[in-house]
Design a protein around this motif. Structure first.
Motif, PDB file in Angstrom:
ATOM      1  N   GLY A 124       0.788  -1.223   0.000  1.00 60.06           N
ATOM      2  CA  GLY A 124       0.000   0.000   0.000  1.00 60.06           C
ATOM      3  C   GLY A 124       0.820   1.273   0.000  1.00 60.06           C
ATOM      4  O   GLY A 124       0.482   2.249  -0.684  1.00 60.06           O
ATOM      5  N   LYS A 125       1.913   1.289   0.758  1.00 61.60           N
ATOM      6  CA  LYS A 125       2.711   2.525   0.836  1.00 61.60           C
ATOM      7  C   LYS A 125       3.343   2.876  -0.508  1.00 61.60           C
ATOM      8  O   LYS A 125       3.523   4.060  -0.829  1.00 61.60           O
ATOM      9  N   TYR A 126       3.673   1.854  -1.304  1.00 61.81           N
ATOM     10  CA  TYR A 126       4.243   2.110  -2.616  1.00 61.81           C
ATOM     11  C   TYR A 126       3.176   2.643  -3.570  1.00 61.81           C
ATOM     12  O   TYR A 126       3.444   3.537  -4.384  1.00 61.81           O
ATOM     13  N   ILE A 127       1.980   2.091  -3.471  1.00 64.57           N
ATOM     14  CA  ILE A 127       0.885   2.578  -4.322  1.00 64.57           C
ATOM     15  C   ILE A 127       0.603   4.044  -4.016  1.00 64.57           C
ATOM     16  O   ILE A 127       0.381   4.861  -4.922  1.00 64.57           O
ATOM     17  N   THR A 128       0.614   4.410  -2.726  1.00 63.85           N
ATOM     18  CA  THR A 128       0.375   5.797  -2.340  1.00 63.85           C
ATOM     19  C   THR A 128       1.458   6.710  -2.892  1.00 63.85           C
ATOM     20  O   THR A 128       1.179   7.812  -3.386  1.00 63.85           O
ATOM     21  N   GLU A 129       2.723   6.262  -2.811  1.00 65.52           N
ATOM     22  CA  GLU A 129       3.826   7.051  -3.367  1.00 65.52           C
ATOM     23  C   GLU A 129       3.635   7.268  -4.866  1.00 65.52           C
ATOM     24  O   GLU A 129       3.865   8.367  -5.391  1.00 65.52           O
ATOM     25  N   ILE A 130       3.250   6.215  -5.563  1.00 63.52           N
ATOM     26  CA  ILE A 130       3.029   6.314  -7.017  1.00 63.52           C
ATOM     27  C   ILE A 130       1.882   7.267  -7.303  1.00 63.52           C
ATOM     28  O   ILE A 130       1.965   8.127  -8.199  1.00 63.52           O
ATOM     29  N   GLY A 131       0.785   7.116  -6.545  1.00 62.39           N
ATOM     30  CA  GLY A 131      -0.357   8.007  -6.728  1.00 62.39           C
ATOM     31  C   GLY A 131       0.014   9.456  -6.513  1.00 62.39           C
ATOM     32  O   GLY A 131      -0.398  10.346  -7.278  1.00 62.39           O
ATOM     33  N   ASN A 132       0.814   9.726  -5.483  1.00 61.88           N
ATOM     34  CA  ASN A 132       1.237  11.106  -5.199  1.00 61.88           C
ATOM     35  C   ASN A 132       2.077  11.668  -6.331  1.00 61.88           C
ATOM     36  O   ASN A 132       1.930  12.843  -6.713  1.00 61.88           O
ATOM     37  N   LEU A 133       2.981  10.835  -6.869  1.00 58.78           N
ATOM     38  CA  LEU A 133       3.834  11.283  -7.965  1.00 58.78           C
ATOM     39  C   LEU A 133       3.000  11.708  -9.166  1.00 58.78           C
ATOM     40  O   LEU A 133       3.175  12.819  -9.718  1.00 58.78           O
ATOM     41  N   VAL A 134       2.090  10.841  -9.582  1.00 58.11           N
ATOM     42  CA  VAL A 134       1.288  11.138 -10.772  1.00 58.11           C
ATOM     43  C   VAL A 134       0.346  12.317 -10.518  1.00 58.11           C
ATOM     44  O   VAL A 134       0.219  13.225 -11.359  1.00 58.11           O
ATOM     45  N   GLN A 149       0.409   8.288 -20.357  1.00 58.72           N
ATOM     46  CA  GLN A 149       1.269   9.209 -19.621  1.00 58.72           C
ATOM     47  C   GLN A 149       1.385   8.801 -18.150  1.00 58.72           C
ATOM     48  O   GLN A 149       2.449   8.926 -17.540  1.00 58.72           O
ATOM     49  N   GLN A 150       0.284   8.349 -17.592  1.00 61.51           N
ATOM     50  CA  GLN A 150       0.314   7.858 -16.221  1.00 61.51           C
ATOM     51  C   GLN A 150       1.261   6.660 -16.089  1.00 61.51           C
ATOM     52  O   GLN A 150       2.066   6.578 -15.151  1.00 61.51           O
ATOM     53  N   MET A 151       1.164   5.750 -17.041  1.00 63.20           N
ATOM     54  CA  MET A 151       2.020   4.563 -17.007  1.00 63.20           C
ATOM     55  C   MET A 151       3.493   4.955 -17.122  1.00 63.20           C
ATOM     56  O   MET A 151       4.363   4.346 -16.491  1.00 63.20           O
ATOM     57  N   GLU A 152       3.786   5.966 -17.912  1.00 64.73           N
ATOM     58  CA  GLU A 152       5.165   6.405 -18.070  1.00 64.73           C
ATOM     59  C   GLU A 152       5.717   6.963 -16.761  1.00 64.73           C
ATOM     60  O   GLU A 152       6.871   6.699 -16.395  1.00 64.73           O
ATOM     61  N   LEU A 153       4.888   7.707 -16.029  1.00 61.53           N
ATOM     62  CA  LEU A 153       5.318   8.224 -14.734  1.00 61.53           C
ATOM     63  C   LEU A 153       5.509   7.094 -13.718  1.00 61.53           C
ATOM     64  O   LEU A 153       6.412   7.142 -12.881  1.00 61.53           O
ATOM     65  N   ILE A 154       4.637   6.086 -13.796  1.00 59.87           N
ATOM     66  CA  ILE A 154       4.781   4.932 -12.904  1.00 59.87           C
ATOM     67  C   ILE A 154       6.101   4.216 -13.174  1.00 59.87           C
ATOM     68  O   ILE A 154       6.816   3.814 -12.249  1.00 59.87           O
ATOM     69  N   ARG A 155       6.448   4.068 -14.437  1.00 63.92           N
ATOM     70  CA  ARG A 155       7.730   3.446 -14.786  1.00 63.92           C
ATOM     71  C   ARG A 155       8.902   4.267 -14.249  1.00 63.92           C
ATOM     72  O   ARG A 155       9.910   3.713 -13.797  1.00 63.92           O
ATOM     73  N   THR A 156       8.757   5.590 -14.272  1.00 62.09           N
ATOM     74  CA  THR A 156       9.800   6.458 -13.732  1.00 62.09           C
ATOM     75  C   THR A 156       9.995   6.213 -12.244  1.00 62.09           C
ATOM     76  O   THR A 156      11.123   6.153 -11.747  1.00 62.09           O
ATOM     77  N   MET A 359      10.920  -6.543 -15.164  1.00 62.56           N
ATOM     78  CA  MET A 359      10.182  -6.753 -13.923  1.00 62.56           C
ATOM     79  C   MET A 359       9.018  -5.770 -13.814  1.00 62.56           C
ATOM     80  O   MET A 359       7.928  -6.121 -13.352  1.00 62.56           O
ATOM     81  N   VAL A 360       9.239  -4.540 -14.242  1.00 67.96           N
ATOM     82  CA  VAL A 360       8.155  -3.553 -14.239  1.00 67.96           C
ATOM     83  C   VAL A 360       7.090  -3.950 -15.259  1.00 67.96           C
ATOM     84  O   VAL A 360       5.889  -3.839 -14.990  1.00 67.96           O
ATOM     85  N   ASP A 361       7.515  -4.426 -16.419  1.00 62.42           N
ATOM     86  CA  ASP A 361       6.556  -4.896 -17.425  1.00 62.42           C
ATOM     87  C   ASP A 361       5.701  -6.015 -16.882  1.00 62.42           C
ATOM     88  O   ASP A 361       4.490  -6.080 -17.127  1.00 62.42           O
ATOM     89  N   LEU A 362       6.345  -6.922 -16.138  1.00 61.69           N
ATOM     90  CA  LEU A 362       5.623  -8.063 -15.564  1.00 61.69           C
ATOM     91  C   LEU A 362       4.538  -7.579 -14.604  1.00 61.69           C
ATOM     92  O   LEU A 362       3.416  -8.100 -14.599  1.00 61.69           O
ATOM     93  N   LEU A 363       4.865  -6.598 -13.798  1.00 58.42           N
ATOM     94  CA  LEU A 363       3.891  -6.037 -12.852  1.00 58.42           C
ATOM     95  C   LEU A 363       2.768  -5.314 -13.575  1.00 58.42           C
ATOM     96  O   LEU A 363       1.585  -5.535 -13.307  1.00 58.42           O
ATOM     97  N   LEU A 364       3.130  -4.444 -14.503  1.00 61.27           N
ATOM     98  CA  LEU A 364       2.125  -3.621 -15.182  1.00 61.27           C
ATOM     99  C   LEU A 364       1.329  -4.404 -16.215  1.00 61.27           C
ATOM    100  O   LEU A 364       0.327  -3.901 -16.721  1.00 61.27           O
ATOM    101  N   ALA A 365       1.761  -5.631 -16.517  1.00 62.57           N
ATOM    102  CA  ALA A 365       0.975  -6.460 -17.433  1.00 62.57           C
ATOM    103  C   ALA A 365      -0.395  -6.763 -16.838  1.00 62.57           C
ATOM    104  O   ALA A 365      -1.329  -7.104 -17.568  1.00 62.57           O
ATOM    105  N   GLY A 366      -0.523  -6.640 -15.526  1.00 66.82           N
ATOM    106  CA  GLY A 366      -1.824  -6.837 -14.881  1.00 66.82           C
ATOM    107  C   GLY A 366      -2.863  -5.886 -15.390  1.00 66.82           C
ATOM    108  O   GLY A 366      -4.064  -6.173 -15.349  1.00 66.82           O
ATOM    109  N   ASP A 367      -2.414  -4.733 -15.891  1.00 69.46           N
ATOM    110  CA  ASP A 367      -3.359  -3.765 -16.423  1.00 69.46           C
ATOM    111  C   ASP A 367      -4.051  -4.292 -17.671  1.00 69.46           C
ATOM    112  O   ASP A 367      -5.228  -4.028 -17.919  1.00 69.46           O
ATOM    113  N   SER A 368      -3.314  -5.078 -18.468  1.00 66.73           N
ATOM    114  CA  SER A 368      -3.899  -5.633 -19.689  1.00 66.73           C
ATOM    115  C   SER A 368      -4.803  -6.818 -19.397  1.00 66.73           C
ATOM    116  O   SER A 368      -5.652  -7.166 -20.193  1.00 66.73           O
TER     117      SER A 368
END
Length: 370
Positions: A124-134, A149-156, A359-368
């Motif tokens: 949860g704390k990582y999701i919050t950090e990502i949400g704050n960034l975007v 664009q959101q996905m690109e910031l998440i990758r950053t 590894m990031v692709d593997l995680l974000l593949a859940g979006d698809s």
């Protein structure tokens, strides 16, 4: 359960007798090297004693035997199991409430991706950090970011957090490749995949040492892979066998060590392993974990191996789960990277050398998949 003791001049001969009586499903309970008394203490002969078991009754009448053995302890085990599950549910609800509460400040455009990360099991704390960034970038630029664009910031965010953590396969700079891990995670198949890549792509001369002498079937599985690769296999029942195996295979480029699959939540098995394997050798050591396991269980295993020189993780069975956020959680918690992840049983195809981007692709593949 049927028990039988075997005595032979060599371990190979003893194992052949076990296999003849019990087949590949036999379980080796103990093995011991002895020396018989010779004439006036001279000419003593070396012999091997093996105790094996085979629960034939339990296989032929599994329901009857299981019911009979469970009945005396059904109530205590049931209560303990229910209490454990209730604690896990309460913690899960607590985590979800905390994360969901943090979602309230984010615009609706962000919620689909944040919910996807939550379903993936990212902490949860990582999701919050990502949400704050975007969200902060959206407010700063005063625009509604597209999904891309959101996905690109998440990758950053992931690139920044994982930048100093090493990823990638074996270096080919060390002679011994040691693979540890609990039972059922697919260590032997994974070793075969890595060895096959080394032989076929890098033209390395490879060999195997197995210390998984608890099950005959495990030895035969490794032998099958080794025969396909035309590579030698040595079996180490003890420290002396391990040193002998190293000497026999010393002319090879790479020696892969397949360790026993045990319940490494128990410190005893971890200590046994530390006595058998010489970790001072020119060695890379990897810890294999299954993504189908609970994160809490994987975390317990990792903590048991904190005194071992673990180079990187190997994660198996990524094709059998839709939740791989635990991989990222463990990487960040222990600052240990990933060498490979597997997504099938084919050798050597279903093996991917890890990188930060993959590894990031593997995680974000859940979006698809959502």
């Amino acid at each position: 359960m049927k028990l039988k003791k075997y005595t032979a001049s060599t371990m190979v001969e003893a194992m052949a007798k076990v296999r003849e009586d019990f087949g590949d499903d036999a379980v080796i309970l103990s093995s011991n090297v002895t020396k018989t008394n010779g004439f006036l203490g001279l000419f003593r002969k070396r012999s091997v004693e093996v105790v094996a078991s085979y629960d034939k009754t339990n296989i032929e009448r599994p329901y009857e035997s299981q019911v009979r053995s469970v009945q005396p302890v059904v109530e205590p085990e049931s209560v303990e199991h229910m209490q454990r599950e209730m604690r896990e549910i309460k913690q899960l609800l607590k985590d979800i409430q905390q994360v969901d509460h943090s979602f309230e400040k984010f615009p609706d455009e962000l919620l689909p991706i944040l919910n996807m990360l939550q379903l993936q099991g990212l902490e949860g704390k990582y999701i919050t950090e990502i949400g704050n960034l975007v969200f902060n970038r959206m407010k700063q630029d005063k625009i509604d970011f597209t999904k891309e664009q959101q996905m690109e910031l998440i990758r950053t965010w992931f690139s920044d957090r994982l930048y100093d953590i090493p990823f990638g396969g074996i270096t080919y700079q060390k002679k011994f490749i040691n693979v540890l891990g609990p039972t059922g995670v697919g260590k032997t198949t994974t070793i075969a995949k890595i060895a096959a890549r080394a032989l076929l792509e890098e033209k390395k001369k490879v060999g195997f040492i197995t210390t998984d002498t608890y099950r005959i079937a495990a030895i035969e599985q490794l032998r099958t892979y080794a025969n396909l690769l035309q590579a030698p296999v040595e079996i180490a029942y003890n420290e002396e066998d391990f040193r002998t195996a190293i000497e026999k295979l010393k002319d090879l480029d790479l020696i892969f060590i397949d360790t026993a699959g045990r319940n490494y939540k128990e410190a005893k098995f971890v200590n046994d392993l530390s006595k058998l394997i010489d970790f001072s050798l020119d060695m890379e050591t990897f810890l294999v974990l299954s993504t189908t396991s609970k994160e809490q269980d994987m975390d317990t295993i990792i903590r048991q191996f904190t005194n071992f020189p673990i180079e990187k993780f190997i994660f198996t069975k990524t094709d059998e789960t839709d939740s791989v956020g635990s991989i990222i959680n463990l990487i960040l918690k222990y600052d240990i990277g990933v060498s490979y992840y597997t997504d099938g049983q084919e050798v050597p195809e279903d093996l991917t050398e890890a990188s930060l981007e993959k590894m990031v692709d593997l995680l974000l593949a859940g979006d698809s998949r959502a």
